[in-house]
Scaffold this motif. Structure first.
Motif, mmCIF file in Angstrom:
data_model
loop_
_atom_site.group_PDB
_atom_site.id
_atom_site.type_symbol
_atom_site.label_atom_id
_atom_site.label_comp_id
_atom_site.label_asym_id
_atom_site.label_seq_id
_atom_site.Cartn_x
_atom_site.Cartn_y
_atom_site.Cartn_z
ATOM 1 N N GLU A 155 0.831 -1.215 0.000
ATOM 2 C CA GLU A 155 0.000 0.000 0.000
ATOM 3 C C GLU A 155 0.864 1.263 0.000
ATOM 4 O O GLU A 155 0.642 2.178 -0.797
ATOM 5 C CB GLU A 155 -0.924 0.006 1.207
ATOM 6 N N SER A 156 1.858 1.316 0.871
ATOM 7 C CA SER A 156 2.722 2.496 0.900
ATOM 8 C C SER A 156 3.581 2.556 -0.367
ATOM 9 O O SER A 156 3.868 3.649 -0.868
ATOM 10 C CB SER A 156 3.584 2.521 2.162
ATOM 11 N N GLY A 157 3.974 1.404 -0.890
ATOM 12 C CA GLY A 157 4.725 1.379 -2.134
ATOM 13 C C GLY A 157 3.934 1.941 -3.305
ATOM 14 O O GLY A 157 4.470 2.693 -4.122
ATOM 15 N N LEU A 158 2.659 1.594 -3.371
ATOM 16 C CA LEU A 158 1.802 2.133 -4.432
ATOM 17 C C LEU A 158 1.654 3.650 -4.298
ATOM 18 O O LEU A 158 1.662 4.374 -5.297
ATOM 19 C CB LEU A 158 0.427 1.465 -4.395
ATOM 20 N N ARG A 159 1.543 4.124 -3.082
ATOM 21 C CA ARG A 159 1.427 5.570 -2.841
ATOM 22 C C ARG A 159 2.716 6.292 -3.278
ATOM 23 O O ARG A 159 2.658 7.308 -3.969
ATOM 24 C CB ARG A 159 1.123 5.824 -1.365
ATOM 25 N N ILE A 160 3.856 5.740 -2.886
ATOM 26 C CA ILE A 160 5.132 6.348 -3.268
ATOM 27 C C ILE A 160 5.315 6.289 -4.781
ATOM 28 O O ILE A 160 5.777 7.250 -5.397
ATOM 29 C CB ILE A 160 6.302 5.656 -2.538
ATOM 30 N N ALA A 161 4.950 5.164 -5.391
ATOM 31 C CA ALA A 161 5.074 5.026 -6.846
ATOM 32 C C ALA A 161 4.243 6.074 -7.579
ATOM 33 O O ALA A 161 4.692 6.641 -8.579
ATOM 34 C CB ALA A 161 4.671 3.623 -7.285
ATOM 35 N N ALA A 162 3.043 6.341 -7.076
ATOM 36 C CA ALA A 162 2.193 7.352 -7.707
ATOM 37 C C ALA A 162 2.819 8.746 -7.602
ATOM 38 O O ALA A 162 2.715 9.555 -8.526
ATOM 39 C CB ALA A 162 0.812 7.350 -7.067
ATOM 40 N N GLU A 163 3.490 9.003 -6.493
ATOM 41 C CA GLU A 163 4.116 10.312 -6.280
ATOM 42 C C GLU A 163 5.417 10.459 -7.061
ATOM 43 O O GLU A 163 5.671 11.504 -7.659
ATOM 44 C CB GLU A 163 4.414 10.524 -4.797
ATOM 45 N N CYS A 164 6.258 9.426 -7.040
ATOM 46 C CA CYS A 164 7.618 9.529 -7.574
ATOM 47 C C CYS A 164 7.777 9.042 -9.002
ATOM 48 O O CYS A 164 8.795 9.340 -9.626
ATOM 49 C CB CYS A 164 8.583 8.751 -6.673
ATOM 50 N N GLN A 165 6.846 8.236 -9.481
ATOM 51 C CA GLN A 165 6.918 7.702 -10.847
ATOM 52 C C GLN A 165 8.271 7.047 -11.140
ATOM 53 O O GLN A 165 8.997 7.464 -12.049
ATOM 54 C CB GLN A 165 6.636 8.810 -11.868
ATOM 55 N N PRO A 166 8.632 5.997 -10.381
ATOM 56 C CA PRO A 166 9.937 5.355 -10.605
ATOM 57 C C PRO A 166 9.985 4.649 -11.958
ATOM 58 O O PRO A 166 8.964 4.262 -12.515
ATOM 59 C CB PRO A 166 10.021 4.347 -9.463
ATOM 60 N N ASP A 167 11.195 4.465 -12.447
ATOM 61 C CA ASP A 167 11.408 3.712 -13.683
ATOM 62 C C ASP A 167 11.375 2.216 -13.407
ATOM 63 O O ASP A 167 10.948 1.432 -14.254
ATOM 64 C CB ASP A 167 12.764 4.076 -14.297
ATOM 65 N N VAL A 168 11.852 1.821 -12.207
ATOM 66 C CA VAL A 168 11.982 0.421 -11.828
ATOM 67 C C VAL A 168 11.511 0.252 -10.382
ATOM 68 O O VAL A 168 11.775 1.111 -9.546
ATOM 69 C CB VAL A 168 13.450 -0.042 -11.937
ATOM 70 N N VAL A 169 10.835 -0.869 -10.123
ATOM 71 C CA VAL A 169 10.457 -1.221 -8.752
ATOM 72 C C VAL A 169 11.108 -2.557 -8.410
ATOM 73 O O VAL A 169 10.926 -3.535 -9.121
ATOM 74 C CB VAL A 169 8.921 -1.326 -8.581
ATOM 75 N N VAL A 170 11.882 -2.565 -7.324
ATOM 76 C CA VAL A 170 12.452 -3.794 -6.784
ATOM 77 C C VAL A 170 11.537 -4.179 -5.637
ATOM 78 O O VAL A 170 11.456 -3.476 -4.630
ATOM 79 C CB VAL A 170 13.899 -3.579 -6.285
ATOM 80 N N MET A 171 10.803 -5.310 -5.810
ATOM 81 C CA MET A 171 9.710 -5.608 -4.898
ATOM 82 C C MET A 171 9.733 -7.054 -4.421
ATOM 83 O O MET A 171 9.926 -7.970 -5.216
ATOM 84 C CB MET A 171 8.394 -5.327 -5.629
ATOM 85 N N ASP A 172 9.502 -7.221 -3.141
ATOM 86 C CA ASP A 172 9.336 -8.542 -2.554
ATOM 87 C C ASP A 172 8.000 -9.104 -3.046
ATOM 88 O O ASP A 172 6.989 -8.397 -3.049
ATOM 89 C CB ASP A 172 9.335 -8.404 -1.033
ATOM 90 N N TYR A 173 7.998 -10.342 -3.464
ATOM 91 C CA TYR A 173 6.758 -10.947 -3.970
ATOM 92 C C TYR A 173 5.779 -11.229 -2.849
ATOM 93 O O TYR A 173 4.569 -11.089 -3.004
ATOM 94 C CB TYR A 173 7.074 -12.229 -4.737
ATOM 95 N N GLY A 174 6.266 -11.630 -1.681
ATOM 96 C CA GLY A 174 5.390 -12.024 -0.584
ATOM 97 C C GLY A 174 5.231 -10.947 0.464
ATOM 98 O O GLY A 174 5.789 -11.033 1.546
ATOM 99 N N LEU A 175 4.472 -9.917 0.151
ATOM 100 C CA LEU A 175 4.202 -8.848 1.112
ATOM 101 C C LEU A 175 2.970 -9.206 1.942
ATOM 102 O O LEU A 175 2.057 -9.873 1.443
ATOM 103 C CB LEU A 175 4.008 -7.526 0.380
ATOM 104 N N PRO A 176 2.919 -8.735 3.188
ATOM 105 C CA PRO A 176 1.818 -9.124 4.057
ATOM 106 C C PRO A 176 0.451 -8.565 3.637
ATOM 107 O O PRO A 176 -0.576 -9.189 3.897
ATOM 108 C CB PRO A 176 2.212 -8.600 5.427
ATOM 109 N N ASP A 177 0.430 -7.421 2.968
ATOM 110 C CA ASP A 177 -0.846 -6.801 2.635
ATOM 111 C C ASP A 177 -1.287 -7.004 1.191
ATOM 112 O O ASP A 177 -2.399 -6.669 0.829
ATOM 113 C CB ASP A 177 -0.825 -5.308 2.981
ATOM 114 N N MET A 178 -0.396 -7.584 0.363
ATOM 115 C CA MET A 178 -0.729 -7.788 -1.046
ATOM 116 C C MET A 178 0.413 -8.587 -1.676
ATOM 117 O O MET A 178 1.551 -8.451 -1.273
ATOM 118 C CB MET A 178 -0.850 -6.417 -1.733
ATOM 119 N N GLU A 179 0.119 -9.390 -2.673
ATOM 120 C CA GLU A 179 1.183 -10.087 -3.390
ATOM 121 C C GLU A 179 1.914 -9.127 -4.301
ATOM 122 O O GLU A 179 1.315 -8.223 -4.872
ATOM 123 C CB GLU A 179 0.619 -11.239 -4.223
ATOM 124 N N GLY A 180 3.221 -9.327 -4.409
ATOM 125 C CA GLY A 180 4.037 -8.471 -5.271
ATOM 126 C C GLY A 180 3.709 -8.682 -6.719
ATOM 127 O O GLY A 180 3.830 -7.837 -7.541
#
Length: 65
Positions: free
Chosen positions: A40-65
């Motif tokens: 959830e916080s990653g999606l919020r930051i992504a919307a604000e910062c518009q990164p080119d690449v996301v390095v993401m854990d697949y098994g997050l507690p609040d949503m699958e990567g």
């Protein structure tokens, strides 16, 4: 010269996220624009910062990567 590639790190294990951050900070062609510990916080930051690449854990507690 091109601007650095903007990277967002999302991992629920803070030590892992910090380790990735330290590693990527050493690369002059990369710029870490944010670090999040939940999807959830990653999606919020992504919307604000518009990164080119996301390095993401697949098994997050609040949503699958």
């Amino acid at each position: 010269r091109q601007p650095p590639v903007a990277v967002l790190i999302i991992d629920d294990h803070q030590m892992v996220a910090e380790s990735i951050l330290r590693r990527l900070d050493d690369e002059p062609d990369l710029a870490v624009v944010g670090v999040a510990t939940t999807a959830e916080s990653g999606l919020r930051i992504a919307a604000e910062c518009q990164p080119d690449v996301v390095v993401m854990d697949y098994g997050l507690p609040d949503m699958e990567g």
